[in-house]
Design a protein around this motif. Structure first.
Motif, PDB file in Angstrom:
ATOM      1  N   LYS A 137      -2.505  -1.464 -16.750  1.00 57.06           N
ATOM      2  CA  LYS A 137      -2.986  -0.860 -15.501  1.00 57.06           C
ATOM      3  C   LYS A 137      -2.206  -1.438 -14.332  1.00 57.06           C
ATOM      4  CE  LYS A 137      -7.357  -0.427 -12.967  1.00 57.06           C
ATOM      5  NZ  LYS A 137      -8.736  -0.886 -12.893  1.00 57.06           N
ATOM      6  N   VAL A 138      -1.915  -0.593 -13.336  1.00 56.90           N
ATOM      7  CA  VAL A 138      -1.231  -1.025 -12.118  1.00 56.90           C
ATOM      8  C   VAL A 138      -2.020  -0.494 -10.926  1.00 56.90           C
ATOM      9  CG1 VAL A 138       0.886  -0.902 -10.757  1.00 56.90           C
ATOM     10  CG2 VAL A 138       1.025  -0.987 -13.252  1.00 56.90           C
ATOM     11  N   ASP A 139      -2.393  -1.381 -10.018  1.00 54.97           N
ATOM     12  CA  ASP A 139      -3.139  -0.998  -8.822  1.00 54.97           C
ATOM     13  C   ASP A 139      -2.446  -1.530  -7.579  1.00 54.97           C
ATOM     14  OD1 ASP A 139      -5.417   0.366  -9.914  1.00 54.97           O
ATOM     15  OD2 ASP A 139      -6.197  -1.583 -10.549  1.00 54.97           O
ATOM     16  N   TYR A 140      -2.608  -0.797  -6.492  1.00 57.73           N
ATOM     17  CA  TYR A 140      -2.127  -1.222  -5.173  1.00 57.73           C
ATOM     18  C   TYR A 140      -3.264  -1.059  -4.183  1.00 57.73           C
ATOM     19  CZ  TYR A 140       2.589  -0.983  -7.034  1.00 57.73           C
ATOM     20  OH  TYR A 140       3.723  -1.203  -7.777  1.00 57.73           O
ATOM     21  N   PRO A 141      -3.258  -1.842  -3.107  1.00 53.64           N
ATOM     22  CA  PRO A 141      -4.302  -1.652  -2.087  1.00 53.64           C
ATOM     23  C   PRO A 141      -4.150  -0.277  -1.450  1.00 53.64           C
ATOM     24  CG  PRO A 141      -2.663  -3.266  -1.353  1.00 53.64           C
ATOM     25  CD  PRO A 141      -2.327  -2.908  -2.756  1.00 53.64           C
ATOM     26  N   ALA A 142      -5.277   0.285  -1.065  1.00 52.93           N
ATOM     27  CA  ALA A 142      -5.253   1.587  -0.392  1.00 52.93           C
ATOM     28  C   ALA A 142      -4.628   1.429   0.985  1.00 52.93           C
ATOM     29  CB  ALA A 142      -6.670   2.133  -0.267  1.00 52.93           C
ATOM     30  N   PRO A 143      -3.921   2.465   1.452  1.00 51.51           N
ATOM     31  CA  PRO A 143      -3.345   2.383   2.800  1.00 51.51           C
ATOM     32  C   PRO A 143      -4.443   2.227   3.843  1.00 51.51           C
ATOM     33  CG  PRO A 143      -2.468   4.275   1.604  1.00 51.51           C
ATOM     34  CD  PRO A 143      -3.591   3.711   0.782  1.00 51.51           C
ATOM     35  N   ASP A 144      -4.175   1.426   4.830  1.00 51.32           N
ATOM     36  CA  ASP A 144      -5.097   1.201   5.930  1.00 51.32           C
ATOM     37  C   ASP A 144      -5.147   2.478   6.767  1.00 51.32           C
ATOM     38  OD1 ASP A 144      -6.643   0.241   7.977  1.00 51.32           O
ATOM     39  OD2 ASP A 144      -5.348  -1.432   8.480  1.00 51.32           O
ATOM     40  N   ALA A 145      -6.332   2.907   7.155  1.00 52.45           N
ATOM     41  CA  ALA A 145      -6.479   4.118   7.951  1.00 52.45           C
ATOM     42  C   ALA A 145      -5.696   4.025   9.244  1.00 52.45           C
ATOM     43  CB  ALA A 145      -7.958   4.392   8.232  1.00 52.45           C
ATOM     44  N   ARG A 146      -5.569   2.818   9.809  1.00 52.17           N
ATOM     45  CA  ARG A 146      -4.812   2.637  11.046  1.00 52.17           C
ATOM     46  C   ARG A 146      -3.331   2.914  10.820  1.00 52.17           C
ATOM     47  NH1 ARG A 146      -6.571  -3.216  12.299  1.00 52.17           N
ATOM     48  NH2 ARG A 146      -6.717  -3.139  10.061  1.00 52.17           N
ATOM     49  N   GLU A 147      -2.828   2.616   9.601  1.00 51.65           N
ATOM     50  CA  GLU A 147      -1.429   2.882   9.293  1.00 51.65           C
ATOM     51  C   GLU A 147      -1.160   4.380   9.270  1.00 51.65           C
ATOM     52  OE1 GLU A 147       1.137   0.686   8.917  1.00 51.65           O
ATOM     53  OE2 GLU A 147      -0.320  -0.812   9.542  1.00 51.65           O
ATOM     54  N   ASP A 148      -2.151   5.169   8.749  1.00 46.38           N
ATOM     55  CA  ASP A 148      -1.980   6.609   8.709  1.00 46.38           C
ATOM     56  C   ASP A 148      -1.890   7.195  10.107  1.00 46.38           C
ATOM     57  OD1 ASP A 148      -2.089   6.507   5.951  1.00 46.38           O
ATOM     58  OD2 ASP A 148      -4.234   6.991   5.856  1.00 46.38           O
ATOM     59  N   LEU A 149      -2.614   6.621  11.063  1.00 43.27           N
ATOM     60  CA  LEU A 149      -2.599   7.135  12.427  1.00 43.27           C
ATOM     61  C   LEU A 149      -1.261   6.871  13.120  1.00 43.27           C
ATOM     62  CD1 LEU A 149      -6.164   6.038  13.588  1.00 43.27           C
ATOM     63  CD2 LEU A 149      -5.420   8.317  12.872  1.00 43.27           C
ATOM     64  N   LYS A 150      -0.567   5.809  12.719  1.00 47.76           N
ATOM     65  CA  LYS A 150       0.705   5.462  13.344  1.00 47.76           C
ATOM     66  C   LYS A 150       1.817   6.416  12.920  1.00 47.76           C
ATOM     67  CE  LYS A 150      -0.280   0.545  13.665  1.00 47.76           C
ATOM     68  NZ  LYS A 150       0.090  -0.778  13.172  1.00 47.76           N
ATOM     69  N   GLN A 151       1.674   7.048  11.747  1.00 53.36           N
ATOM     70  CA  GLN A 151       2.744   7.895  11.231  1.00 53.36           C
ATOM     71  C   GLN A 151       2.672   9.297  11.725  1.00 53.36           C
ATOM     72  OE1 GLN A 151       2.409   7.393   7.042  1.00 53.36           O
ATOM     73  NE2 GLN A 151       3.237   5.347   7.099  1.00 53.36           N
TER      74      GLN A 151
ATOM     75  N   SER B  91       0.815  -1.215   0.000  1.00 58.02           N
ATOM     76  CA  SER B  91       0.000   0.000   0.000  1.00 58.02           C
ATOM     77  C   SER B  91       0.855   1.275   0.000  1.00 58.02           C
ATOM     78  CB  SER B  91      -0.965   0.007   1.184  1.00 58.02           C
ATOM     79  OG  SER B  91      -0.261   0.101   2.400  1.00 58.02           O
ATOM     80  N   ILE B  92       2.165   1.151   0.301  1.00 64.83           N
ATOM     81  CA  ILE B  92       3.019   2.349   0.260  1.00 64.83           C
ATOM     82  C   ILE B  92       3.184   2.856  -1.173  1.00 64.83           C
ATOM     83  CG2 ILE B  92       4.286   1.772   2.368  1.00 64.83           C
ATOM     84  CD1 ILE B  92       6.614   0.872   0.582  1.00 64.83           C
ATOM     85  N   HIS B  93       2.871   2.015  -2.157  1.00 68.30           N
ATOM     86  CA  HIS B  93       2.970   2.411  -3.562  1.00 68.30           C
ATOM     87  C   HIS B  93       1.616   2.824  -4.137  1.00 68.30           C
ATOM     88  CE1 HIS B  93       7.089   1.026  -3.683  1.00 68.30           C
ATOM     89  NE2 HIS B  93       6.706  -0.139  -3.196  1.00 68.30           N
ATOM     90  N   HIS B  94       0.585   2.945  -3.290  1.00 68.20           N
ATOM     91  CA  HIS B  94      -0.760   3.288  -3.747  1.00 68.20           C
ATOM     92  C   HIS B  94      -0.707   4.557  -4.612  1.00 68.20           C
ATOM     93  CE1 HIS B  94      -5.099   3.364  -3.744  1.00 68.20           C
ATOM     94  NE2 HIS B  94      -5.071   4.640  -3.399  1.00 68.20           N
ATOM     95  N   GLY B  95      -1.317   4.465  -5.793  1.00 68.02           N
ATOM     96  CA  GLY B  95      -1.340   5.594  -6.710  1.00 68.02           C
ATOM     97  C   GLY B  95      -0.197   5.582  -7.713  1.00 68.02           C
ATOM     98  N   SER B  96       0.768   4.710  -7.533  1.00 69.00           N
ATOM     99  CA  SER B  96       1.908   4.630  -8.450  1.00 69.00           C
ATOM    100  C   SER B  96       1.519   3.862  -9.708  1.00 69.00           C
ATOM    101  CB  SER B  96       3.078   3.921  -7.755  1.00 69.00           C
ATOM    102  OG  SER B  96       4.136   3.711  -8.664  1.00 69.00           O
ATOM    103  N   ASP B  97       2.174   4.199 -10.821  1.00 69.89           N
ATOM    104  CA  ASP B  97       1.928   3.457 -12.060  1.00 69.89           C
ATOM    105  C   ASP B  97       3.079   2.499 -12.377  1.00 69.89           C
ATOM    106  OD1 ASP B  97       3.915   5.227 -12.853  1.00 69.89           O
ATOM    107  OD2 ASP B  97       2.992   5.646 -14.796  1.00 69.89           O
ATOM    108  N   GLN B  98       4.005   2.340 -11.425  1.00 73.95           N
ATOM    109  CA  GLN B  98       5.136   1.432 -11.608  1.00 73.95           C
ATOM    110  C   GLN B  98       4.871   0.128 -10.850  1.00 73.95           C
ATOM    111  OE1 GLN B  98       8.955   3.077 -10.582  1.00 73.95           O
ATOM    112  NE2 GLN B  98      10.042   1.506 -11.746  1.00 73.95           N
ATOM    113  N   VAL B  99       5.345  -0.990 -11.414  1.00 80.46           N
ATOM    114  CA  VAL B  99       5.086  -2.310 -10.851  1.00 80.46           C
ATOM    115  C   VAL B  99       6.144  -2.657  -9.810  1.00 80.46           C
ATOM    116  CG1 VAL B  99       4.812  -4.774 -11.342  1.00 80.46           C
ATOM    117  CG2 VAL B  99       4.028  -3.069 -13.013  1.00 80.46           C
ATOM    118  N   PHE B 100       5.687  -2.877  -8.590  1.00 85.06           N
ATOM    119  CA  PHE B 100       6.519  -3.338  -7.491  1.00 85.06           C
ATOM    120  C   PHE B 100       5.826  -4.533  -6.842  1.00 85.06           C
ATOM    121  CE2 PHE B 100       7.591   1.249  -7.617  1.00 85.06           C
ATOM    122  CZ  PHE B 100       8.951   1.143  -7.857  1.00 85.06           C
ATOM    123  N   PHE B 101       6.467  -5.117  -5.831  1.00 85.70           N
ATOM    124  CA  PHE B 101       5.885  -6.226  -5.085  1.00 85.70           C
ATOM    125  C   PHE B 101       4.513  -5.810  -4.552  1.00 85.70           C
ATOM    126  CE2 PHE B 101       5.126  -8.429  -1.063  1.00 85.70           C
ATOM    127  CZ  PHE B 101       5.254  -9.745  -1.467  1.00 85.70           C
TER     128      PHE B 101
END
Length: 190
Positions: free
Chosen positions: A176-190, A101-111
């Motif tokens: 097309k390249v998609d990633y899962p959206a970041p978890d809202a709980r992850e945003d709170l930790k940062q 999810s750290i790559h969410h919104g990217s158009d490049q292919v990663f793990f």
């Protein structure tokens, strides 16, 4: 040599062969995949194994074990459970959790990417690139060490990549390249 004279541990060690990782490679896994394997391990340890041990104990107390099906099946099932526990323990120890999810919104292919591509025959396919312990081809998931994933990694939408197959060279175009959206709980930790 007769199978009757082989040690079980020799057979168990052969069955424990882990899926190969590339030389110097890491055992990447998504947080979801890690939790799924961990939950399976805990279920085997806390639920499944104690139930089977109880059945084997009961069957052994019935007397003659030579013709006791419950005892023999229970011992076999216990070996299978112990083998799976060892496998999961080893895999989780060397797992490298990578959150796609750290790559969410990217158009490049990663793990962890879900990639839609079209091959040179015009067939469109969507795959998700996951760890070797969590990929399930029936669900459109491929391991990050598979030839298709290796060809797609680091490409971008619109890129054409070459995939060498036993039938010859295939050209894949990334649509097309998609990633899962970041978890809202992850945003709170940062």
């Amino acid at each position: 040599m007769s199978k009757a004279f082989t040690r079980e541990t020799e057979q168990d060690d052969e069955d424990l062969a882990l899926a190969p990782l590339p030389a110097g490679g890491k055992n990447y896994i998504t947080p979801v995949g890690y939790e799924r394997l961990r939950a399976e391990l805990l279920d085997l340890i806390d639920n499944e194994r104690p139930k089977v041990v109880e059945i084997v104990h009961w069957a052994a107390s019935n007397g003659d074990r030579s013709e006791n099906g419950d005892y023999h099946y229970g011992k076999k099932r216990l070996r299978e459970i112990d083998r799976r526990i060892r496998f999961l323990t080893q895999r989780l120890e060397i797992a490298e959790i990578s959150n796609p999810s750290i790559h969410h919104g990217s158009d490049q292919v990663f793990f962890g990417a879900t990639v839609t591509y079209v091959d040179d025959r015009g067939e469109e396919r969507t795959v998700t690139i996951l760890g070797i312990d969590e990929a399930n081809s029936a669900l459109g998931q491929i391991s990050w060490i598979s030839p298709a994933a290796r060809a797609l990694l680091k490409s971008r939408v619109g890129d054409e990549v070459n995939l060498v197959t036993p039938q010859g060279l295939q050209v894949l175009e990334v649509l097309k390249v998609d990633y899962p959206a970041p978890d809202a709980r992850e945003d709170l930790k940062q």
